[in-house]
Motif scaffolding. Sequence first.
Motif, PDB file in Angstrom:
ATOM      1  N   VAL A  92      16.675   5.249   5.622  1.00  0.00           N
ATOM      2  CA  VAL A  92      15.800   4.482   4.302  1.00  0.00           C
ATOM      3  C   VAL A  92      16.126   4.985   3.016  1.00  0.00           C
ATOM      4  O   VAL A  92      16.384   5.915   2.591  1.00  0.00           O
ATOM      5  CB  VAL A  92      13.978   5.284   3.680  1.00  0.00           C
ATOM      6  N   SER A  93      16.391   4.134   2.058  1.00  0.00           N
ATOM      7  CA  SER A  93      17.796   4.493   1.144  1.00  0.00           C
ATOM      8  C   SER A  93      16.707   4.101  -0.347  1.00  0.00           C
ATOM      9  O   SER A  93      16.599   2.714  -0.269  1.00  0.00           O
ATOM     10  CB  SER A  93      19.035   4.108   0.793  1.00  0.00           C
ATOM     11  N   VAL A  94      16.846   5.033  -1.617  1.00  0.00           N
ATOM     12  CA  VAL A  94      16.244   4.256  -3.077  1.00  0.00           C
ATOM     13  C   VAL A  94      17.822   4.819  -3.856  1.00  0.00           C
ATOM     14  O   VAL A  94      18.294   5.503  -4.139  1.00  0.00           O
ATOM     15  CB  VAL A  94      15.199   5.524  -3.118  1.00  0.00           C
ATOM     16  N   THR A  95      17.892   3.924  -4.375  1.00  0.00           N
ATOM     17  CA  THR A  95      18.438   3.585  -6.157  1.00  0.00           C
ATOM     18  C   THR A  95      17.894   3.301  -7.080  1.00  0.00           C
ATOM     19  O   THR A  95      16.848   2.670  -7.895  1.00  0.00           O
ATOM     20  CB  THR A  95      19.749   1.693  -5.751  1.00  0.00           C
ATOM     21  N   TYR A  96      17.935   4.988  -7.814  1.00  0.00           N
ATOM     22  CA  TYR A  96      17.863   4.752  -9.114  1.00  0.00           C
ATOM     23  C   TYR A  96      18.789   5.412 -10.253  1.00  0.00           C
ATOM     24  O   TYR A  96      18.972   6.024  -9.445  1.00  0.00           O
ATOM     25  CB  TYR A  96      16.641   5.826  -9.328  1.00  0.00           C
ATOM     26  N   GLU A 119       1.048  -0.836  -0.101  1.00  0.00           N
ATOM     27  CA  GLU A 119      -0.446  -0.268  -0.450  1.00  0.00           C
ATOM     28  C   GLU A 119       0.613   1.500   0.042  1.00  0.00           C
ATOM     29  O   GLU A 119       0.840   2.444  -1.071  1.00  0.00           O
ATOM     30  CB  GLU A 119      -0.812   0.239   1.443  1.00  0.00           C
ATOM     31  N   VAL A 120       1.880   1.052   0.862  1.00  0.00           N
ATOM     32  CA  VAL A 120       2.320   2.356   0.542  1.00  0.00           C
ATOM     33  C   VAL A 120       3.546   2.711  -0.395  1.00  0.00           C
ATOM     34  O   VAL A 120       3.191   3.983  -1.183  1.00  0.00           O
ATOM     35  CB  VAL A 120       4.466   2.437   1.852  1.00  0.00           C
ATOM     36  N   LEU A 121       4.116   1.604  -1.195  1.00  0.00           N
ATOM     37  CA  LEU A 121       5.110   1.576  -2.026  1.00  0.00           C
ATOM     38  C   LEU A 121       3.668   1.894  -3.253  1.00  0.00           C
ATOM     39  O   LEU A 121       4.687   2.600  -4.025  1.00  0.00           O
ATOM     40  CB  LEU A 121       5.281  -0.022  -2.728  1.00  0.00           C
ATOM     41  N   GLU A 135       4.281   9.771 -10.266  1.00  0.00           N
ATOM     42  CA  GLU A 135       4.194   9.046 -11.456  1.00  0.00           C
ATOM     43  C   GLU A 135       5.290   8.627 -12.043  1.00  0.00           C
ATOM     44  O   GLU A 135       5.214   8.030 -12.998  1.00  0.00           O
ATOM     45  CB  GLU A 135       3.618  10.489 -12.456  1.00  0.00           C
ATOM     46  N   LEU A 136       5.302   6.926 -11.408  1.00  0.00           N
ATOM     47  CA  LEU A 136       6.278   5.802 -11.782  1.00  0.00           C
ATOM     48  C   LEU A 136       5.780   4.921 -12.491  1.00  0.00           C
ATOM     49  O   LEU A 136       5.049   4.784 -12.418  1.00  0.00           O
ATOM     50  CB  LEU A 136       6.805   5.690 -10.324  1.00  0.00           C
ATOM     51  N   ASN A 137       6.671   5.031 -13.828  1.00  0.00           N
ATOM     52  CA  ASN A 137       6.110   3.650 -14.511  1.00  0.00           C
ATOM     53  C   ASN A 137       6.922   1.981 -14.092  1.00  0.00           C
ATOM     54  O   ASN A 137       6.999   1.949 -14.921  1.00  0.00           O
ATOM     55  CB  ASN A 137       6.501   3.634 -16.031  1.00  0.00           C
ATOM     56  N   ILE A 138       6.457   2.608 -13.036  1.00  0.00           N
ATOM     57  CA  ILE A 138       7.009   0.473 -12.246  1.00  0.00           C
ATOM     58  C   ILE A 138       6.170   0.311 -11.226  1.00  0.00           C
ATOM     59  O   ILE A 138       4.895   0.718 -10.997  1.00  0.00           O
ATOM     60  CB  ILE A 138       8.528   0.692 -11.924  1.00  0.00           C
ATOM     61  N   SER A 139       6.141  -0.964 -11.659  1.00  0.00           N
ATOM     62  CA  SER A 139       5.076  -1.874 -10.414  1.00  0.00           C
ATOM     63  C   SER A 139       5.776  -1.684  -9.117  1.00  0.00           C
ATOM     64  O   SER A 139       6.861  -1.073  -8.419  1.00  0.00           O
ATOM     65  CB  SER A 139       5.043  -3.574 -10.854  1.00  0.00           C
ATOM     66  N   TYR A 140       4.897  -1.863  -7.727  1.00  0.00           N
ATOM     67  CA  TYR A 140       6.190  -1.543  -6.652  1.00  0.00           C
ATOM     68  C   TYR A 140       6.508  -2.861  -5.947  1.00  0.00           C
ATOM     69  O   TYR A 140       7.616  -2.683  -5.710  1.00  0.00           O
ATOM     70  CB  TYR A 140       4.430  -1.763  -5.933  1.00  0.00           C
ATOM     71  N   LYS A 141       6.832  -3.701  -7.019  1.00  0.00           N
ATOM     72  CA  LYS A 141       7.757  -5.477  -6.818  1.00  0.00           C
ATOM     73  C   LYS A 141       8.936  -4.266  -7.061  1.00  0.00           C
ATOM     74  O   LYS A 141      10.185  -4.595  -6.450  1.00  0.00           O
ATOM     75  CB  LYS A 141       7.497  -6.568  -7.022  1.00  0.00           C
ATOM     76  N   ALA A 142       9.374  -3.949  -8.549  1.00  0.00           N
ATOM     77  CA  ALA A 142      10.046  -3.466  -9.047  1.00  0.00           C
ATOM     78  C   ALA A 142      10.464  -2.104  -7.876  1.00  0.00           C
ATOM     79  O   ALA A 142      11.631  -1.617  -8.106  1.00  0.00           O
ATOM     80  CB  ALA A 142      10.221  -2.710 -10.925  1.00  0.00           C
ATOM     81  N   LEU A 143       9.914  -1.540  -7.579  1.00  0.00           N
ATOM     82  CA  LEU A 143      10.063  -0.546  -6.430  1.00  0.00           C
ATOM     83  C   LEU A 143      10.768  -0.739  -4.922  1.00  0.00           C
ATOM     84  O   LEU A 143      11.109  -0.193  -5.179  1.00  0.00           O
ATOM     85  CB  LEU A 143       9.197   0.592  -7.007  1.00  0.00           C
ATOM     86  N   LYS A 144      10.346  -1.957  -5.319  1.00  0.00           N
ATOM     87  CA  LYS A 144      10.715  -2.430  -3.613  1.00  0.00           C
ATOM     88  C   LYS A 144      12.048  -2.787  -3.663  1.00  0.00           C
ATOM     89  O   LYS A 144      12.733  -3.034  -2.834  1.00  0.00           O
ATOM     90  CB  LYS A 144      10.049  -3.832  -3.170  1.00  0.00           C
TER      91      LYS A 144
END
Length: 246
Positions: free
Chosen positions: A124-128, A89-91, A99-108
């Motif tokens: 919390v780190s995000v790699t993009y 739900e958070v993702l 407005e990301l064009n990816i699935s929540y699994k890909a974001l995870k």
Amino acid sequence: MENMHDDEMEIDLREIFYALKKRIFMILAVGLLCGCLSCVYTKFFMTPVYTSTSSMLVLTKETTLSSLADLQMGSQLTKDYTVLTTSREVLQKVIENQELNISYKALKSCITLDNPTDTRILNVSVTYPDAEKAKAIVDELANVASSYIGDKMEVIPPKIIEDGEIPTVQTSPSMSQNTMLGLLAGLILSAGIVVVITIMNDSIKTEDDIEKYLGISTLAVVPDRKDYIGKKKKSKKKKSSKGGRA
């Protein structure tokens, strides 16, 4: 029998050593070539990624450090926050807001959570692939996760103590690391090919090989007539040239 086997092993290792020594420049050339190819591939064909990190304080105002129970509660809350921060739900909310064009699994798979030892801090780190987008996503994730945790756990939301920064250095790929890996792979591959060729080559080249492979002793050695014929032709040419000059 043991001595004979030991001698044969020693001769085999010596042959391998000399074969590697004889082709050392070829092995080095292949290693350098693979290193250069790995460098070029990393530079032009691999997509660089960047990492941005935000921090949240797990302990709320109601939590005190007056007892061991409070410390244990903080540790348990950290584990709960870790699970809730990457919940579906958070993702999905983060994906919708950014407005990301990816699935929540890909974001995870782009998210890393870290709790430093003996602290109540959750990093919390995000790699993009995009540096600015990595910061925007990690900030949005921290905000959405904080509100979601406060709502679901019916507590005061965890406090965001540090927002993400726009990274200036890429996290991966590492040019130097990939170049070294390519160099080592080239060296190992070329050396392995030389070793295999040497081991598989059972042709007889010396008198010792006759005794080794055929198990018979050498009684006599016939000289190579090619050298003799070559020398004879050269001497005839010299004589003819001298006769022509005379």
